[in-house]
Design a protein around this motif. Structure first.
Motif, short mmCIF file in Angstrom:
data_model
loop_
_atom_site.label_atom_id
_atom_site.label_comp_id
_atom_site.label_asym_id
_atom_site.label_seq_id
_atom_site.Cartn_x
_atom_site.Cartn_y
_atom_site.Cartn_z
N GLU A 154 0.96 -1.36 -0.24
CA GLU A 154 0.00 -0.03 0.10
C GLU A 154 0.94 1.36 -0.02
N LEU A 155 2.09 1.34 0.79
CA LEU A 155 2.66 2.52 0.79
C LEU A 155 3.30 2.58 -0.68
N ILE A 156 3.78 1.65 -1.21
CA ILE A 156 4.45 1.55 -2.43
C ILE A 156 3.50 2.06 -3.63
N ARG A 157 2.18 1.79 -3.60
CA ARG A 157 0.97 2.13 -4.63
C ARG A 157 0.77 3.62 -4.42
N THR A 158 0.84 4.08 -2.79
CA THR A 158 0.64 5.31 -2.58
C THR A 158 1.86 6.20 -3.45
N ASP A 159 2.94 5.74 -3.34
CA ASP A 159 4.10 6.60 -3.84
C ASP A 159 4.21 6.59 -5.16
N GLN A 160 3.79 5.44 -5.89
CA GLN A 160 3.66 5.48 -7.27
C GLN A 160 2.72 6.40 -7.65
N LYS A 161 1.48 6.46 -6.91
CA LYS A 161 0.32 7.47 -7.54
C LYS A 161 0.99 8.72 -7.39
N ARG A 162 1.50 9.08 -6.15
CA ARG A 162 2.30 10.44 -6.02
C ARG A 162 3.22 10.71 -7.18
N LYS A 163 3.93 9.91 -7.69
CA LYS A 163 4.83 10.07 -8.62
C LYS A 163 4.12 10.36 -10.04
N VAL A 164 3.23 9.83 -10.21
CA VAL A 164 2.23 9.96 -11.39
C VAL A 164 1.67 11.34 -11.47
N GLU A 165 1.25 11.69 -10.31
CA GLU A 165 0.60 13.05 -10.08
C GLU A 165 1.60 14.09 -10.27
N GLU A 166 2.87 13.94 -9.73
CA GLU A 166 3.89 14.75 -9.93
C GLU A 166 4.02 15.04 -11.64
N ARG A 167 4.02 14.02 -12.33
CA ARG A 167 4.35 13.97 -13.66
C ARG A 167 3.42 14.79 -14.45
N ILE A 168 2.10 14.54 -14.10
CA ILE A 168 0.82 15.08 -14.75
C ILE A 168 1.03 16.54 -14.31
N ASP A 169 1.38 17.08 -13.12
CA ASP A 169 1.69 18.52 -12.84
C ASP A 169 2.67 19.22 -13.63
N ALA A 170 3.89 18.32 -13.72
CA ALA A 170 4.95 18.84 -14.61
C ALA A 170 4.43 18.95 -16.23
N LEU A 171 3.65 18.26 -16.59
CA LEU A 171 3.12 18.27 -18.05
C LEU A 171 2.20 19.38 -18.32
N LEU A 172 1.31 19.69 -17.10
CA LEU A 172 0.42 20.63 -17.16
C LEU A 172 1.12 22.15 -17.29
N LEU A 173 2.01 21.98 -16.41
CA LEU A 173 2.95 23.24 -16.09
C LEU A 173 3.47 23.68 -17.36
N GLU A 174 4.17 22.62 -18.28
CA GLU A 174 4.75 22.62 -19.55
C GLU A 174 3.86 23.09 -20.69
N GLY A 175 2.54 22.58 -20.42
CA GLY A 175 1.71 23.24 -21.69
C GLY A 175 1.39 24.48 -21.37
N LEU A 176 1.14 24.83 -20.05
CA LEU A 176 0.67 26.26 -19.74
C LEU A 176 1.76 27.05 -20.31
N GLY A 177 3.15 26.75 -19.96
CA GLY A 177 4.13 27.77 -20.60
C GLY A 177 4.58 27.56 -21.98
N SER A 178 3.77 26.78 -22.94
CA SER A 178 4.08 26.28 -24.36
C SER A 178 3.89 27.34 -25.32
N GLY A 179 3.03 28.27 -24.87
CA GLY A 179 2.54 29.14 -25.91
C GLY A 179 1.40 30.01 -25.78
N GLU A 180 0.90 30.83 -26.75
CA GLU A 180 -0.32 31.34 -26.72
C GLU A 180 -1.39 30.60 -26.23
N PRO A 181 -2.42 31.06 -25.36
CA PRO A 181 -3.36 30.43 -24.89
C PRO A 181 -4.50 30.18 -26.33
N VAL A 182 -5.16 29.19 -26.28
CA VAL A 182 -6.44 29.28 -27.44
C VAL A 182 -7.83 28.91 -26.60
#
Length: 87
Positions: A34-62
């Motif tokens: 359960e601890l490992i699954r929780t950590d895996q989920k946290r890592k996925v959420e961190e990746r999603i956050d990073a991708l969202l931030l990358e998307g927000l900084g990628s250019g003019e909004p549409v």
């Protein structure tokens, strides 16, 4: 399933045993999984956050409107039709 052995100081061992008993886990292994699954989920959420931030900084909004989605669907349908070819 593979087996892993870990070494813990007594204080951590007792803590884990208490958590198993209090948390309704059937075994130490279940608790650790359960601890490992929780950590895996946290890592996925961190990746999603990073991708969202990358998307927000990628250019003019549409502005996304119904017309935007209609045009997007039309273009994708056209591309799919070309990829599949005549049937």
């Amino acid at each position: 399933m593979e087996t892993m052995n870990i070494a813990l100081p007594d204080s951590m061992k007792h803590f884990v045993q208490e958590r198993v008993a209090e948390g309704g886990y059937s075994s130490v292994s279940e608790y650790v999984r359960e601890l490992i699954r929780t950590d895996q989920k946290r890592k996925v959420e961190e990746r999603i956050d990073a991708l969202l931030l990358e998307g927000l900084g990628s250019g003019e909004p549409v502005r996304v409107t119904n017309e935007y989605w209609d045009e997007k669907k039309r273009k994708l349908t056209e591309r799919l039709g070309k990829a599949i070819g005549p049937q």
